[in-house]
Scaffold this active site. Sequence first.
Site, PDB file in Angstrom:
ATOM      1  N   ASP A   1      -0.157  27.559  27.537  1.00  0.00           N
ATOM      2  CA  ASP A   1      -0.389  27.538  28.992  1.00  0.00           C
ATOM      3  C   ASP A   1       0.341  28.695  29.679  1.00  0.00           C
ATOM      4  OD1 ASP A   1       2.008  26.317  28.165  1.00  0.00           O
ATOM      5  OD2 ASP A   1       2.188  25.143  30.007  1.00  0.00           O
TER       6      ASP A   1
ATOM      7  N   GLY B   1       6.788  23.850  11.131  1.00  0.00           N
ATOM      8  CA  GLY B   1       7.103  23.680  12.550  1.00  0.00           C
ATOM      9  C   GLY B   1       6.699  22.302  13.051  1.00  0.00           C
TER      10      GLY B   1
ATOM     11  N   TYR C   1       6.897  35.978  26.149  1.00  0.00           N
ATOM     12  CA  TYR C   1       6.195  35.026  25.269  1.00  0.00           C
ATOM     13  C   TYR C   1       4.730  34.890  25.712  1.00  0.00           C
ATOM     14  CZ  TYR C   1       4.844  30.425  23.383  1.00  0.00           C
ATOM     15  OH  TYR C   1       4.181  29.381  22.767  1.00  0.00           O
TER      16      TYR C   1
ATOM     17  N   ASP D   1       5.350  35.610   5.477  1.00  0.00           N
ATOM     18  CA  ASP D   1       5.715  36.110   6.802  1.00  0.00           C
ATOM     19  C   ASP D   1       4.465  36.782   7.375  1.00  0.00           C
ATOM     20  OD1 ASP D   1       6.638  37.694   8.987  1.00  0.00           O
ATOM     21  OD2 ASP D   1       8.660  37.626   8.137  1.00  0.00           O
TER      22      ASP D   1
ATOM     23  N   ALA E   1       4.578  30.906  14.966  1.00  0.00           N
ATOM     24  CA  ALA E   1       4.882  31.726  16.137  1.00  0.00           C
ATOM     25  C   ALA E   1       6.384  31.798  16.346  1.00  0.00           C
ATOM     26  CB  ALA E   1       4.237  31.121  17.391  1.00  0.00           C
ATOM     27  N   TYR E   2       6.810  32.789  17.120  1.00  0.00           N
ATOM     28  CA  TYR E   2       8.186  32.848  17.607  1.00  0.00           C
ATOM     29  C   TYR E   2       8.145  32.108  18.943  1.00  0.00           C
ATOM     30  CZ  TYR E   2      12.527  35.012  19.372  1.00  0.00           C
ATOM     31  OH  TYR E   2      13.779  35.253  19.903  1.00  0.00           O
ATOM     32  N   THR E   3       8.618  30.850  18.948  1.00  0.00           N
ATOM     33  CA  THR E   3       8.369  29.964  20.089  1.00  0.00           C
ATOM     34  C   THR E   3       9.550  29.832  21.060  1.00  0.00           C
ATOM     35  OG1 THR E   3       9.056  28.059  18.766  1.00  0.00           O
ATOM     36  CG2 THR E   3       6.698  28.552  18.809  1.00  0.00           C
TER      37      THR E   3
ATOM     38  N   LEU F   1       4.260  21.292  15.201  1.00  0.00           N
ATOM     39  CA  LEU F   1       2.834  21.008  15.051  1.00  0.00           C
ATOM     40  C   LEU F   1       2.425  21.027  13.580  1.00  0.00           C
ATOM     41  CD1 LEU F   1      -0.074  20.620  16.020  1.00  0.00           C
ATOM     42  CD2 LEU F   1      -0.227  23.099  16.321  1.00  0.00           C
TER      43      LEU F   1
HETATM   44  N1  LIG Z   1       6.228  23.961  21.429  1.00  0.00           N
HETATM   45  C1  LIG Z   1       5.520  24.053  22.551  1.00  0.00           C
HETATM   46  O1  LIG Z   1       5.868  23.460  23.589  1.00  0.00           O
HETATM   47  C2  LIG Z   1       4.263  24.893  22.580  1.00  0.00           C
HETATM   48  C3  LIG Z   1       3.558  25.019  23.782  1.00  0.00           C
HETATM   49  C4  LIG Z   1       2.398  25.808  23.800  1.00  0.00           C
HETATM   50  C5  LIG Z   1       1.964  26.429  22.651  1.00  0.00           C
HETATM   51  N2  LIG Z   1       2.664  26.297  21.494  1.00  0.00           N
HETATM   52  C6  LIG Z   1       2.197  26.986  20.282  1.00  0.00           C
HETATM   53  O2  LIG Z   1       1.865  26.005  19.314  1.00  0.00           O
HETATM   54  C7  LIG Z   1       2.155  26.516  18.010  1.00  0.00           C
HETATM   55  C8  LIG Z   1       3.056  25.560  17.260  1.00  0.00           C
HETATM   56  O3  LIG Z   1       4.284  25.435  17.956  1.00  0.00           O
HETATM   57  P1  LIG Z   1       5.519  24.628  17.367  1.00  0.00           P
HETATM   58  O4  LIG Z   1       6.292  24.094  18.535  1.00  0.00           O
HETATM   59  O5  LIG Z   1       5.051  23.702  16.292  1.00  0.00           O
HETATM   60  O6  LIG Z   1       6.383  25.793  16.711  1.00  0.00           O
HETATM   61  P2  LIG Z   1       7.772  25.682  15.933  1.00  0.00           P
HETATM   62  O7  LIG Z   1       8.188  24.269  15.741  1.00  0.00           O
HETATM   63  O8  LIG Z   1       8.731  26.621  16.592  1.00  0.00           O
HETATM   64  O9  LIG Z   1       7.402  26.252  14.479  1.00  0.00           O
HETATM   65  C9  LIG Z   1       7.115  27.600  14.315  1.00  0.00           C
HETATM   66  C10 LIG Z   1       6.530  27.801  12.953  1.00  0.00           C
HETATM   67  O10 LIG Z   1       6.207  29.175  12.822  1.00  0.00           O
HETATM   68  C11 LIG Z   1       6.763  29.657  11.598  1.00  0.00           C
HETATM   69  N3  LIG Z   1       7.076  31.077  11.741  1.00  0.00           N
HETATM   70  C12 LIG Z   1       7.919  31.660  12.622  1.00  0.00           C
HETATM   71  N4  LIG Z   1       7.938  32.994  12.419  1.00  0.00           N
HETATM   72  C13 LIG Z   1       7.077  33.244  11.397  1.00  0.00           C
HETATM   73  C14 LIG Z   1       6.679  34.414  10.711  1.00  0.00           C
HETATM   74  N5  LIG Z   1       7.149  35.622  11.056  1.00  0.00           N
HETATM   75  N6  LIG Z   1       5.785  34.304   9.703  1.00  0.00           N
HETATM   76  C15 LIG Z   1       5.304  33.084   9.341  1.00  0.00           C
HETATM   77  N7  LIG Z   1       5.635  31.939   9.940  1.00  0.00           N
HETATM   78  C16 LIG Z   1       6.527  32.026  10.971  1.00  0.00           C
HETATM   79  C17 LIG Z   1       7.999  28.814  11.371  1.00  0.00           C
HETATM   80  O11 LIG Z   1       8.332  28.888   9.994  1.00  0.00           O
HETATM   81  P3  LIG Z   1       9.875  28.646   9.499  1.00  0.00           P
HETATM   82  O12 LIG Z   1      10.139  27.187   9.663  1.00  0.00           O
HETATM   83  O13 LIG Z   1       9.847  29.072   8.066  1.00  0.00           O
HETATM   84  O14 LIG Z   1      10.731  29.507  10.379  1.00  0.00           O
HETATM   85  C18 LIG Z   1       7.482  27.448  11.805  1.00  0.00           C
HETATM   86  O15 LIG Z   1       6.743  26.851  10.768  1.00  0.00           O
HETATM   87  C19 LIG Z   1       2.753  27.910  18.230  1.00  0.00           C
HETATM   88  O16 LIG Z   1       1.756  28.881  18.136  1.00  0.00           O
HETATM   89  C20 LIG Z   1       3.254  27.854  19.664  1.00  0.00           C
HETATM   90  O17 LIG Z   1       3.316  29.142  20.250  1.00  0.00           O
HETATM   91  C21 LIG Z   1       3.808  25.531  21.436  1.00  0.00           C
END
Ligand SMILES: NC(=O)c1ccc[n+]([C@@H]2O[C@H](COP(=O)([O-])OP(=O)(O)OC[C@H]3O[C@@H](n4cnc5c(N)ncnc54)[C@H](OP(=O)(O)O)[C@@H]3O)[C@@H](O)[C@H]2O)c1
Length: 281
Positions: free
Chosen positions: A100, A10, A123, A34, A58-60, A12
């Site tokens: 947040d 992902g 979410y 998974d 996460a499921y983002t 991050l």
């Molecule tokens: N993006 C934001 O603005 C934001 C804001 C606040 C908090 N966060 C939190 O910060 C963290 C990182 O966010 P991000 O934006 O980097 O997320 P992201 O780009 O959407 O990446 C999600 C990651 O989770 C993996 N994933 C999804 N479903 C999974 C499952 N069932 N089992 C194992 N892995 C799974 C994906 O793997 P695949 O590539 O294999 O699908 C991917 O590596 C998350 O916890 C998110 O909730 C994000």
Amino acid sequence: MRVTIFGASGLLGKALMREWSGDAVIGLSSRDADIRDAKHVQRVLLEARPDWIVLAAAYTDVDGCESNPELAFAVNRDGPLNVANAARELGARLVFLSSDYVFDGKKTTPYETGDERNPQSVYGRSKAEAEITLFELMPECCIVRTSWLFGAGGKCFPDTILKLAASRPALDVVNDQRGCPTYAVDLARAIIQLCRKNAEGITHTTNAGDCTWFEFAQQIVRSAGLTTTVRPVSSEQMARPAPRPAYSVLSPTRLRSLGIEMPSWPDALHRYLEERRKTGI
Ligand SMILES: NC(=O)c1ccc[n+]([C@@H]2O[C@H](COP(=O)([O-])OP(=O)(O)OC[C@H]3O[C@@H](n4cnc5c(N)ncnc54)[C@H](OP(=O)(O)O)[C@@H]3O)[C@@H](O)[C@H]2O)c1
């Protein structure tokens, strides 16, 4: 130190993999493990025997979570529980990424780590329930709440704005949601420090300063030297399936008490746009 990262594919996760040096780091995508599959998670962790686990998986898709709450709770609440159970058996420490969106956005001053959770979206609820469950199971857990993530290797707001600005004379952007943009590189560096400092409890980890999406978009367009007009609109005019907090600025007080300072978001944006130019994204 041995480290296992869930969500390494992902936004991050990729930054963590790039920034982390000097330790033995294993990065996992959903195909490697998974997090909904407790047995598989346990097997993978037994093999890796990490000192620290960073749970960035996460499921983002915030709007997607509204129409698919089963998936949201399975991945964002039950998955972390599977990881925490396995971590506890191994005596490994855990960093969990939260959001947040656990807050309702009714405050007008920055949210402190102890402020009451009152999520308004599926979410947000899935993240808030995960936080509560993790603390029950593992009181020494480290929870990192972040917001408005941007960076290379995933879908992000600056990329969307730059793409639209290249083909349109004017853009409408929401001006009644205020938060803290956060560069994945800066967040990754802070998380590495938190692990090295053996941090416990909740920290708010975002770039310093705050803005609305409109102000963020204006800065992006200006920094890229584009002439596109950015027009402020209300959330009502740009209706989305999931409600977003009007104000979700996170206070850095606790992070500062751990000796960690974050750069400002305009500085972070400048570095990201430089990164884009250099890598030709
Ligand atoms: N993006 C934001 O603005 C934001 C804001 C606040 C908090 N966060 C939190 O910060 C963290 C990182 O966010 P991000 O934006 O980097 O997320 P992201 O780009 O959407 O990446 C999600 C990651 O989770 C993996 N994933 C999804 N479903 C999974 C499952 N069932 N089992 C194992 N892995 C799974 C994906 O793997 P695949 O590539 O294999 O699908 C991917 O590596 C998350 O916890 C998110 O909730 C994000």
